[in-house]
Design a protein around this motif. Structure first.
Motif, PDB file in Angstrom:
ATOM      1  N   GLU A 292       7.767 -10.969  -4.639  1.00 30.02           N
ATOM      2  CA  GLU A 292       7.920  -9.516  -4.756  1.00 30.02           C
ATOM      3  C   GLU A 292       8.205  -8.844  -3.415  1.00 30.02           C
ATOM      4  N   LEU A 293       7.499  -9.262  -2.346  1.00 31.57           N
ATOM      5  CA  LEU A 293       7.641  -8.535  -1.088  1.00 31.57           C
ATOM      6  C   LEU A 293       9.046  -8.668  -0.480  1.00 31.57           C
TER       7      LEU A 293
ATOM      8  N   SER B 290      11.718  -8.335  -2.034  1.00 33.42           N
ATOM      9  CA  SER B 290      12.629  -7.396  -2.702  1.00 33.42           C
ATOM     10  C   SER B 290      12.656  -6.035  -2.009  1.00 33.42           C
ATOM     11  N   TYR B 291      11.743  -5.838  -1.047  1.00 35.54           N
ATOM     12  CA  TYR B 291      11.703  -4.579  -0.302  1.00 35.54           C
ATOM     13  C   TYR B 291      12.366  -4.761   1.062  1.00 35.54           C
ATOM     14  N   ASP B 292      13.239  -3.819   1.400  1.00 38.37           N
ATOM     15  CA  ASP B 292      13.943  -3.904   2.683  1.00 38.37           C
ATOM     16  C   ASP B 292      12.978  -3.832   3.866  1.00 38.37           C
TER      17      ASP B 292
ATOM     18  N   THR C 135       5.512  -2.427   9.320  1.00 38.79           N
ATOM     19  CA  THR C 135       6.263  -2.036   8.121  1.00 38.79           C
ATOM     20  C   THR C 135       7.151  -0.824   8.370  1.00 38.79           C
TER      21      THR C 135
ATOM     22  N   TYR D 128       0.328  -8.014   3.227  1.00 36.16           N
ATOM     23  CA  TYR D 128       0.979  -7.297   2.120  1.00 36.16           C
ATOM     24  C   TYR D 128       0.144  -7.413   0.841  1.00 36.16           C
TER      25      TYR D 128
END
Length: 330
Positions: free
Chosen positions: A3-4, A6-8, A126, A239
């Protein structure tokens, strides 16, 4: 795909963590050898003053922090080289002066400044932007390339500075180069683990690697591996655990160090017990004892029941097992 990824912002965070984990131990190994493990903390505190100047003047804090850190690194190395005061005293001046200047300037910078300062003190990986990643990549490339090219000379200076100077090496220039590389590493790493924890990422992986590695080269490779695993693993863990990335990275690094310490201690104890067991060897080897002899360095081993026994003080050591007949018998 996890999942992580998938985040820019997490992709950028993992790239930044990889770059820092790669570069920091390569500089730190020479600091450990020179017993300057705390110089990263000193430069981190000076960088805080640079960040405060950037916030106070409205400029980019990373740029002003880099200027302050590099200037302080060169100054402290020159002071140490001229011998007017000890390196420890110079580091202490950097500690207190950097913190004091940073606090004073931030107090005058307005109500929004403290929040910005926290991200540099404790890390905010982040929030890393694409521009930050490219800047980190360029600086990390400079650190890794310079350190690798100068590796033999930096190693020689770290082990015996006077001997290196006698052989014609430009010791002062090499020391200043290492100090500047340390300053750049501190600035690159401050968004990842924070200025208060940056020294841990330079020192702890090398402390663990020196327990496991049998040579400088193997220790360096292990330190880089530990640094990358700790940095990327720390961001990954933070995360899912919803914890600060900087603190998580450092705790993971310390956990690896503790595992290495305990593991090497257990192995050393097992070897000691094995060594003690050889004291119970009752047979006295010697001329005419009936066992084949094998030349081993500066002594002779006796082949006994598939094992090689060698006299050592008041007992017998087992050097290693011979699966077939002796290759050299005298």
């Amino acid at each position: 795909m996890p999942e992580l990824l998938s985040y820019d912002f997490m992709q950028r965070a993992l790239i930044a963590a990889f770059l820092v984990g790669l570069a920091a131990p390569m500089v730190g190994i020479f600091l450990v050898q020179r017993r300057l493990s705390l110089i990263g903390d000193g430069l981190g505190h000076v960088s805080l003053a640079g960040v405060a100047v950037g916030v106070f003047t409205g400029n980019q804090p990373v740029g002003t922090a880099l200027i302050f850190a590099v200037a302080a690194a060169v100054l402290i190395e020159l002071v140490r080289a001229r011998g007017r005061t000890s390196g420890d005293v110079a580091l202490a001046v950097m500690f207190y002066g950097g913190i004091a200047l940073g606090v004073v300037l931030i107090s005058r910078a307005g109500s929004g400044a403290p929040a910005n300062l926290d991200s540099y003190l404790f890390g905010a990986i982040t929030t890393t932007s694409s521009t930050d990643v490219w800047v980190f990549a360029a600086l990390a490339a400079v650190i890794v390339t310079t350190t690798w090219v100068l590796r033999p000379r930096l190693f020689a200076v770290a082990n015996d500075e006077e001997y290196a100077r006698a052989t014609g090496m430009r010791v002062t220039a090499l020391n200043i180069t290492l100090a500047v590389l340390t300053a750049v590493t501190v600035v690159v790493s401050m968004r990842v683990v924070g200025l208060l924890l940056i020294s841990a990422l330079m020192i702890v992986p090398n402390a663990a690697a020196q327990l496991l590695g049998g040579s400088f080269r193997s220790a360096l490779r292990l330190a880089v591996l530990i640094g990358v695993v700790s940095s990327v693993g720390g961001v990954w863990t933070s995360y899912y655990a919803d914890t600060p990335s900087g603190g998580t990275i450092v705790l993971l690094t310390i956990a690896i160090f503790l595992v290495a310490t305990i593991g090497t201690g257990v192995v050393a104890r097992a070897r000691a017990r094995s060594h003690e067991g050889k004291d119970e060897h009752q047979h006295e080897h010697g001329t005419g004892c009936g066992h084949p002899t094998i030349r081993h360095g500066d002594h002779v081993d006796y082949l006994h029941d598939g094992e090689r026994h060698a006299a050592h003080a008041d007992h017998w050591d087992e050097h290693h097992v011979v699966p077939a007949g002796p290759k050299e018998e005298r």
